[in-house]
Motif scaffolding. Structure first.
Motif, mmCIF file in Angstrom:
data_model
loop_
_atom_site.group_PDB
_atom_site.id
_atom_site.type_symbol
_atom_site.label_atom_id
_atom_site.label_comp_id
_atom_site.label_asym_id
_atom_site.label_seq_id
_atom_site.Cartn_x
_atom_site.Cartn_y
_atom_site.Cartn_z
ATOM 1 N N ASN A 17 15.790 -23.552 -6.325
ATOM 2 C CA ASN A 17 16.000 -24.550 -7.376
ATOM 3 C C ASN A 17 15.006 -25.698 -7.227
ATOM 4 O OD1 ASN A 17 18.601 -23.840 -8.995
ATOM 5 N ND2 ASN A 17 19.025 -23.308 -6.863
ATOM 6 N N ALA A 18 13.751 -25.318 -7.094
ATOM 7 C CA ALA A 18 12.702 -26.316 -6.812
ATOM 8 C C ALA A 18 12.592 -27.363 -7.912
ATOM 9 C CB ALA A 18 11.365 -25.625 -6.601
ATOM 10 N N TYR A 19 13.091 -27.069 -9.106
ATOM 11 C CA TYR A 19 13.002 -28.057 -10.191
ATOM 12 C C TYR A 19 14.110 -29.097 -10.084
ATOM 13 C CZ TYR A 19 16.869 -26.008 -12.893
ATOM 14 O OH TYR A 19 18.100 -25.574 -13.304
ATOM 15 N N LEU A 20 15.090 -28.866 -9.225
ATOM 16 C CA LEU A 20 16.150 -29.852 -9.026
ATOM 17 C C LEU A 20 16.093 -30.519 -7.656
ATOM 18 C CD1 LEU A 20 19.183 -27.911 -10.606
ATOM 19 C CD2 LEU A 20 17.835 -29.749 -11.657
ATOM 20 N N ARG A 21 15.467 -29.834 -6.688
ATOM 21 C CA ARG A 21 15.556 -30.350 -5.313
ATOM 22 C C ARG A 21 14.957 -31.742 -5.119
ATOM 23 N NH1 ARG A 21 11.270 -26.716 -1.593
ATOM 24 N NH2 ARG A 21 9.450 -27.257 -2.852
ATOM 25 N N PRO A 22 13.985 -32.187 -5.982
ATOM 26 C CA PRO A 22 13.506 -33.573 -5.767
ATOM 27 C C PRO A 22 14.625 -34.607 -5.867
ATOM 28 C CG PRO A 22 12.025 -32.409 -7.261
ATOM 29 C CD PRO A 22 13.240 -31.530 -7.060
ATOM 30 N N ARG A 23 15.786 -34.219 -6.397
ATOM 31 C CA ARG A 23 16.888 -35.182 -6.538
ATOM 32 C C ARG A 23 17.739 -35.287 -5.279
ATOM 33 N NH1 ARG A 23 18.950 -33.684 -12.707
ATOM 34 N NH2 ARG A 23 16.866 -33.249 -13.528
#
Lengths: 466, 466
Positions: free
Chosen positions: A122-128
């Protein structure tokens, strides 16, 4: 309706002056804990590592808008800054909230510890997540440290080309770049390969660059001190924790520079950027120390405090041969140094970083300075405790005949390299440079184990998502 | 033997304190003028735009080592700093010189004005000319300006991937990236295209990114304010002065941002970086003004001093329709604005930069915010006198259903874009961003006419040299 809003970073930096004041913030809900008469919302906005606690009571939430807020939702909150009860220094007593973007209950990020593999998918969410807020803030600050280091010292920043027709570093591990029809290939049997590639965008086979060094040398011969910092590509089909097909590299190149001065610069550069990161990313490093169980701060400080030792490759091999240690691979003059050897040198023998220089020529690149012994070249690797080889550099061979002879020995075509050879003909001088893989530095600084977790979206065999 | 040497930049900055002192310098000979009893050597070392005049007499050159020095040679010179006779403030009375790298008489760069095309062909030598010393120093300083602008304001620097499997911006003008056998293609007739690409490095067709925006949006939804600055690729087969296959782009993306705030940021960004460059590159700009015959400084200053006008696309068309001017292309509601229209708006009507916003949706990208009129989107182009369109940005469509509908209308596959759509599902908020082609800025700042001359090694159809 939008109000003039404040970033959480600003709130924390001015905190005492703000107590009792009304402020408006915008951010995402990381965690929403509801109690009988109160609720606590952990809000982050990415401006700093800290999140802010929003507090409300059933009375202040008379219309029930607050208690239904989901984890992951994006909100605008207005409230009064208060001294916090527990460890948080300040919190916000919410007076009103506006839902900017809701988040359904099946939001993949829940307020529990997810596996790192799950987050990678889920690399598009992990920055959160807190983990990746720390990692990617450090990545950004480290990039700033690199740029500042060189520009403060008058180095020119050079954008070397990514698409190249040079095959200098040896074939096999490069990506082809083409506008030809890959599926059908050269369907005309009579056509030669050259004729086929004449129809390609550049009129010849092109690939993605594995280094910007050769072009950086062009600029060093005009501007003296230069550096590159950009993406680099390797089509190595290896699924390890440290290899990626696309990564960022820093390659300084300095005119009027020999191997000794190169080591001076490498040492100063490393210490300076580690200091810069440590000063600016204290919260992030504290978090990552807990996460990784590694003494990140201590080991960086010990690099900063060390005088980096310098040993010839032959001396390093002798140290390894004399070691009271069983190695899987026997250390051997004229050969490379294995990971276990690096570890022994840095962690046990020197207990500090070490430069290993004057490497056997046969295991190093064609452009390196040929020492008088006929056996070694003026190359240097910097080994760092906990990081292994962090930088690799060399003084360049600037004697036209010797360079040409070495290229011939190794079967490197002069044809595409005429200009590189010519640099040696037209007002050359001693010059040297090094390369540092940016992700390798980040793995060391953050304590993350896998290159996939220090780069926003990793490119590895079979992986090109996002 | 090497002595502790000084850079020319340092010499000029400390000049008065150094008069009468002995210093050692290293650099390249740009021009060597010999008179009967004296000689004058113009030495540059790339540390600053200025070169230093070395002076010698037949007496100081008793062994005749100086008078034989060639143009282009690299030397180390020691001498006494002197007040200069003519316009130069200081010069060096040479006491000794060492030849570091000779340069033959057939050196392509001679002390005369070469054509820009000749220099372009000799791109590996042109950084040594005054023209390209100016251009590439400005390029480096401009990059520094960009990084400083964003990091000073808390923006996160994100490295978005260069290799991508997204085909979002529309097919046709991308470079394929592959490890497959291009020459032979899919030789097995029974194999499907999918099976063929399964054997490629990433297991599917990959290409070079045309934008980092979509991935930057991921990070804006976690860090608030972010930016990218990296290479971008277009396989457009057009041989113009402004198109290159590989160029550098800056793409900031801001959460909690609408079109108005976006314009505020664009305006502040442009003014700040122009000011930064003007302050640090005075000698370079003075030289380029003479070279280009353009009032570079004046036009930059006038941008800095202007309040940038903001007009809707429909208003801009009305202005053009009302203009007392014959256009080759008639201005038309719902259509794009031609170069001649841009020029009229900036140079004649507003006599200043202008934001044109709310563009017809059919000529803009799928991800732009759909205005309530059903006809326009929240896009904005910044037009600058002498530069044309310098930045393009938009507020993003964050309403899931509307975005999906627009993608369907345009036939954009949801399959590779699931994550981009999901960003709208999980805690979204208004966000906006813009893109600026770095070379476009440089063409404007330097007055160079061709993109090939503001990039170290250009990549254009048929050109992949160096």
């Amino acid at each position: 309706m939008k109000k003039e809003s404040m970033k959480i970073k600003e709130l924390f930096s001015k905190q005492e002056g703000l107590i009792g004041r009304e402020v408006t913030l915008q951010g995402w809900i990381r965690n929403h804990r509801k109690q009988k008469n109160m609720g606590f919302i952990e809000l982050f906005d990415g401006s700093c590592f800290k999140s802010l606690q929003l507090v409300y009571t059933t009375e202040t939430d008379a219309d029930g808008k607050l208690k239904v807020l989901h984890n992951g939702a994006c909100i605008q909150a207005t409230g009064i800054v208060q001294q916090g009860f527990q460890k948080e220094l300040i919190e916000l007593e919410v007076t009103s909230v506006e839902l900017l973007g809701d988040c359904p209950e099946d939001y993949p990020l829940q307020p529990k510890r997810h596996s790192i593999e799950f987050l990678r998918e889920n690399a598009y969410l992990r920055p959160r997540t807190r983990l990746f807020q720390a990692v990617f803030r450090i990545r950004s600050v480290a990039a700033q440290a690199v740029h500042n280091y060189f520009t403060d010292r008058g180095f020119l920043y050079v954008h070397t080309p990514l698409i190249t027709a040079n095959d200098a570093e040896g074939a096999g591990n490069t990506f082809a770049v083409t506008t030809l029809d890959i599926v059908n290939g050269k369907s005309d049997q009579k056509m030669t390969k050259e004729e086929f590639f004449k129809e390609d965008f550049f009129g010849l086979p092109a690939s993605l660059a594995v280094t910007g060094q050769l072009e950086a040398e062009v600029f060093a011969m005009a501007f003296g001190d230069v550096y590159t910092f950009g993406p680099t590509f390797r089509a190595e089909n290896s699924n390890t924790k440290t290899h990626a097909a696309e990564f960022w590299m820093i390659e300084p190149e300095m005119a009027f520079c020999d191997l000794d001065r190169l080591m001076d610069v490498e040492e100063d550069f490393l210490k300076t950027i580690l200091g810069f990161i440590m000063e600016r990313c204290q919260d992030e490093i504290t978090f990552l120390e807990e996460f990784s169980k590694l003494p990140l701060r201590e080991r960086m400080q010990s690099v900063i405090d060390s005088k980096i030792a310098r040993v010839r490759h032959a001396e390093a091999i002798q140290i390894l041969k004399d070691a009271d240690e069983r190695f899987e691979f026997e250390p051997c003059f004229g050969e490379d140094i294995a990971k276990e050897h690096e570890k022994y040198l840095t962690d046990k023998y020197f207990k500090a970083p070490v430069f290993v220089y004057d490497w056997p020529k046969d295991i190093k690149a064609f452009y390196m300075y040929q020492n008088e012994d006929g056996q070694t070249v003026g190359a240097v690797d910097l080994l760092v405790p906990g990081a292994g080889e962090l930088m690799g550099g060399s003084q360049r061979e600037v004697r036209y005949d010797r360079l040409l002879a070495r290229m011939d020995e190794l079967g490197i075509s002069q044809e595409s390299m005429w200009w590189y050879l010519n640099l040696r003909k037209f007002g050359t001088c001693d010059h040297a440079g090094f390369g540092m893989g940016f992700e390798r530095l980040l793995i060391y600084v953050t304590g993350m184990e896998n290159i996939r977790d220090v780069i926003p979206f990793h490119r590895t065999p079979g992986s090109c998502e996002y």
